[in-house]
Write a protein that holds these residues in place. Structure first.
Motif, PDB file in Angstrom:
ATOM      1  N   THR A 196     -53.358  22.452 -73.748  1.00 27.76           N
ATOM      2  CA  THR A 196     -53.840  23.692 -73.124  1.00 27.76           C
ATOM      3  C   THR A 196     -55.016  23.427 -72.187  1.00 27.76           C
ATOM      4  OG1 THR A 196     -55.366  24.165 -74.956  1.00 27.76           O
ATOM      5  CG2 THR A 196     -53.119  25.024 -75.137  1.00 27.76           C
ATOM      6  N   GLN A 197     -55.643  22.240 -72.294  1.00 30.58           N
ATOM      7  CA  GLN A 197     -56.794  21.897 -71.469  1.00 30.58           C
ATOM      8  C   GLN A 197     -56.411  21.116 -70.213  1.00 30.58           C
ATOM      9  OE1 GLN A 197     -59.728  19.924 -73.967  1.00 30.58           O
ATOM     10  NE2 GLN A 197     -59.127  21.162 -75.738  1.00 30.58           N
ATOM     11  N   CYS A 198     -55.127  20.798 -70.064  1.00 29.70           N
ATOM     12  CA  CYS A 198     -54.676  20.061 -68.881  1.00 29.70           C
ATOM     13  C   CYS A 198     -54.833  20.932 -67.624  1.00 29.70           C
ATOM     14  CB  CYS A 198     -53.207  19.650 -69.038  1.00 29.70           C
ATOM     15  SG  CYS A 198     -52.927  18.412 -70.332  1.00 29.70           S
ATOM     16  N   ARG A 199     -55.042  20.283 -66.494  1.00 29.14           N
ATOM     17  CA  ARG A 199     -55.255  21.014 -65.250  1.00 29.14           C
ATOM     18  C   ARG A 199     -54.024  21.820 -64.857  1.00 29.14           C
ATOM     19  NH1 ARG A 199     -56.991  17.556 -60.082  1.00 29.14           N
ATOM     20  NH2 ARG A 199     -58.687  17.063 -61.562  1.00 29.14           N
ATOM     21  N   PHE A 200     -52.838  21.253 -65.079  1.00 24.79           N
ATOM     22  CA  PHE A 200     -51.601  21.923 -64.674  1.00 24.79           C
ATOM     23  C   PHE A 200     -50.851  22.420 -65.908  1.00 24.79           C
ATOM     24  CE2 PHE A 200     -52.407  18.573 -61.482  1.00 24.79           C
ATOM     25  CZ  PHE A 200     -52.658  19.387 -60.384  1.00 24.79           C
ATOM     26  N   ALA A 201     -50.351  23.642 -65.815  1.00 25.00           N
ATOM     27  CA  ALA A 201     -49.647  24.242 -66.947  1.00 25.00           C
ATOM     28  C   ALA A 201     -48.358  23.507 -67.278  1.00 25.00           C
ATOM     29  CB  ALA A 201     -49.341  25.710 -66.649  1.00 25.00           C
ATOM     30  N   ASP A 202     -47.711  22.887 -66.250  1.00 20.35           N
ATOM     31  CA  ASP A 202     -46.462  22.169 -66.479  1.00 20.35           C
ATOM     32  C   ASP A 202     -46.686  20.658 -66.563  1.00 20.35           C
ATOM     33  OD1 ASP A 202     -47.203  21.802 -63.872  1.00 20.35           O
ATOM     34  OD2 ASP A 202     -45.194  22.071 -63.028  1.00 20.35           O
ATOM     35  N   CYS A 203     -47.865  20.265 -66.989  1.00 23.62           N
ATOM     36  CA  CYS A 203     -48.224  18.847 -67.056  1.00 23.62           C
ATOM     37  C   CYS A 203     -47.253  18.093 -67.973  1.00 23.62           C
ATOM     38  CB  CYS A 203     -49.650  18.698 -67.596  1.00 23.62           C
ATOM     39  SG  CYS A 203     -50.231  16.982 -67.660  1.00 23.62           S
ATOM     40  N   ALA A 204     -46.753  16.948 -67.525  1.00 18.37           N
ATOM     41  CA  ALA A 204     -45.837  16.121 -68.312  1.00 18.37           C
ATOM     42  C   ALA A 204     -46.598  15.060 -69.103  1.00 18.37           C
ATOM     43  CB  ALA A 204     -44.818  15.449 -67.402  1.00 18.37           C
ATOM     44  N   HIS A 205     -47.943  15.030 -68.939  1.00 23.10           N
ATOM     45  CA  HIS A 205     -48.814  14.128 -69.701  1.00 23.10           C
ATOM     46  C   HIS A 205     -48.483  12.649 -69.442  1.00 23.10           C
ATOM     47  CE1 HIS A 205     -49.515  17.965 -71.559  1.00 23.10           C
ATOM     48  NE2 HIS A 205     -48.321  17.966 -72.095  1.00 23.10           N
ATOM     49  N   GLN A 206     -48.244  12.363 -68.175  1.00 21.21           N
ATOM     50  CA  GLN A 206     -47.945  10.970 -67.806  1.00 21.21           C
ATOM     51  C   GLN A 206     -48.960  10.471 -66.787  1.00 21.21           C
ATOM     52  OE1 GLN A 206     -43.772  11.201 -66.661  1.00 21.21           O
ATOM     53  NE2 GLN A 206     -43.086  11.052 -68.794  1.00 21.21           N
ATOM     54  N   THR A 207     -48.776  10.847 -65.505  1.00 18.94           N
ATOM     55  CA  THR A 207     -49.694  10.357 -64.465  1.00 18.94           C
ATOM     56  C   THR A 207     -50.411  11.499 -63.747  1.00 18.94           C
ATOM     57  OG1 THR A 207     -47.881  10.336 -62.841  1.00 18.94           O
ATOM     58  CG2 THR A 207     -48.287   8.298 -64.085  1.00 18.94           C
ATOM     59  N   GLU A 208     -50.248  12.729 -64.219  1.00 21.27           N
ATOM     60  CA  GLU A 208     -50.857  13.869 -63.543  1.00 21.27           C
ATOM     61  C   GLU A 208     -52.383  13.820 -63.653  1.00 21.27           C
ATOM     62  OE1 GLU A 208     -46.842  15.150 -65.126  1.00 21.27           O
ATOM     63  OE2 GLU A 208     -48.569  14.002 -65.824  1.00 21.27           O
ATOM     64  N   PRO A 209     -53.087  14.192 -62.588  1.00 22.45           N
ATOM     65  CA  PRO A 209     -54.548  14.246 -62.662  1.00 22.45           C
ATOM     66  C   PRO A 209     -55.010  15.392 -63.562  1.00 22.45           C
ATOM     67  CG  PRO A 209     -53.778  15.164 -60.572  1.00 22.45           C
ATOM     68  CD  PRO A 209     -52.575  14.557 -61.239  1.00 22.45           C
ATOM     69  N   GLY A 210     -56.125  15.180 -64.227  1.00 18.67           N
ATOM     70  CA  GLY A 210     -56.680  16.222 -65.079  1.00 18.67           C
ATOM     71  C   GLY A 210     -55.905  16.441 -66.368  1.00 18.67           C
TER      72      GLY A 210
END
Length: 375
Positions: free
Chosen positions: A299-313
């Motif tokens: 829930t703290q990731c910058r993007f709501a659809d974050c795949a938790h791989q190489t996305e910033p934030g």
């Protein structure tokens, strides 16, 4: 009309029906010992209180089911509308209402919990058990120990809303158990008990999970000692047991079908065949609860659809880089999320196909009747 029935009806009209549970089913009755609770009592209508009798499903076979109630054990044939829907038909642990005179099944009561899985190689759900209170996730201190499998079971238990405990069997075969305790220390509020399933004194800490009126399920793969553990808790030989292959610690199926057993000190135990495949579907809440630490970080990731791989934030990736989060655990979380999404979509498509086929049949029958009327 009996005085007890009159008093029950008066209590119902006063809106005190829920609180009258102990008056209707006392602690000494067979129903109470079988797990009858206010949750089920409150579902009965006034007519059903008079005309019907609740019984619990103890075992399910191809052509009949075994049930138990105030009159003791009996058999009910698997036929009629109640058994036509694969997802709604009774499973082990369910409560059925039977007509007192004809013994005909009238309906299944709403479930307090339900365990199910995607049937191996099929596009449908297979029911495992219903109305379970507590679950022992059983694994052994050998090659069978697998954190990803434990997490899979835990997601299923969380979805059902049951209390869970991890039981490490065959502890007598090792003098050092720190590696297993260390592997499980990160799981929040998850009790871990080491036992020698052959030693009844060793399993005493587990008796809190099978008190009178409580239903306990044992989940685990073949050969981990579920049936041996069941026998030790029951104090008698209820289930058949067999050894394991020493080369890979794999076991053989000794339990052929799911069944509930009552134990002398109260409580019921569910023994079920070891499940090598436990496909998950429609358990989003349970998965989030089983991986609550990762879910909170996501829930703290910058993007709501974050795949938790190489996305910033990405907060999950940052926790992994800081070695605050186990990478294996994150990989398994993502794997189970994909599986749940895929299986849920498969179920939705299957249900849509069934509805379309039903509508097609209905339309064909309607057209047939119209033609006959014209003739």
């Amino acid at each position: 009309m009996s005085k007890s029935l009159i008093s029950r009806r008066r209590a119902f009209r006063r809106g005190a029906f829920a609180g009258s549970h102990e008056k209707v089913v006392s602690a000494e009755t067979p129903l109470r010992a079988l797990g009858w609770k206010p949750f089920f009592q409150q579902q009965l209508s006034l007519e059903e209180l008079t005309d019907c009798e609740p019984l619990r499903v103890m075992a399910v076979h191809r052509s009949q089911i075994e049930v138990s109630g105030e009159r003791g054990d009996e058999v009910v044939l698997v036929n009629g509308p109640l058994f036509e829907d694969a997802q709604e038909k009774p499973t082990v642990g369910d409560w059925l209402l039977l007509e007192r005179d004809s013994r005909r099944p009238v309906r299944r009561l709403e479930r307090s919990s339900l365990f199910r899985r995607m049937a191996p190689g099929a596009k449908q759900v297979q029911l495992i058990a219903a109305n379970i209170d507590n679950v022992l996730i059983v694994t052994s201190c050998n090659d069978d120990f697998n954190l990803s499998r434990i997490e899979r079971y835990l997601a299923l238990v969380k979805e059902a809303g049951c209390r869970a405990c991890v039981v490490l069997t065959k502890s007598d075969l090792l003098s050092e158990h720190d590696q297993y305790r260390e592997a499980l220390k990160g799981y929040r509020d998850l009790p871990v008990v080491l036992v020698n399933a052959l030693d009844r004194a060793s399993v005493e800490p587990l008796r809190d999970y099978c008190r009178s009126g409580e239903t306990l399920a044992l989940l685990g793969s073949s050969g981990v000692g579920k049936s041996t553990l069941l026998n030790s808790l029951a104090g008698s030989e209820l289930a058949a047991t067999a050894g394991i292959r020493e080369d890979d610690s794999k076991g053989r199926h000794t339990t052929r079908h799911r069944a509930l057993y009552t134990i002398p000190d109260g409580g019921l135990l569910l023994d079920s065949p070891g499940m090598r495949e436990l496909g998950l579907a429609d358990i989003g809440d349970g998965l989030a609860a089983a991986f609550s630490d990762i879910s909170e970080l996501a829930t703290q990731c910058r993007f709501a659809d974050c795949a938790h791989q190489t996305e910033p934030g990405c907060a999950v990736r940052a926790a992994m880089d800081a070695e605050e989060l186990d990478e294996r655990r994150v990989r398994n979380w993502r794997k189970l999320e994909r599986e749940v999404k895929r299986n849920s979509q498969t179920l939705a498509e299957s249900r849509a196909d069934e509805r379309a086929f039903s509508q097609l049949v209905h339309s064909a029958l309607k057209d047939s009747r119209s033609r006959k009327n014209r003739i």
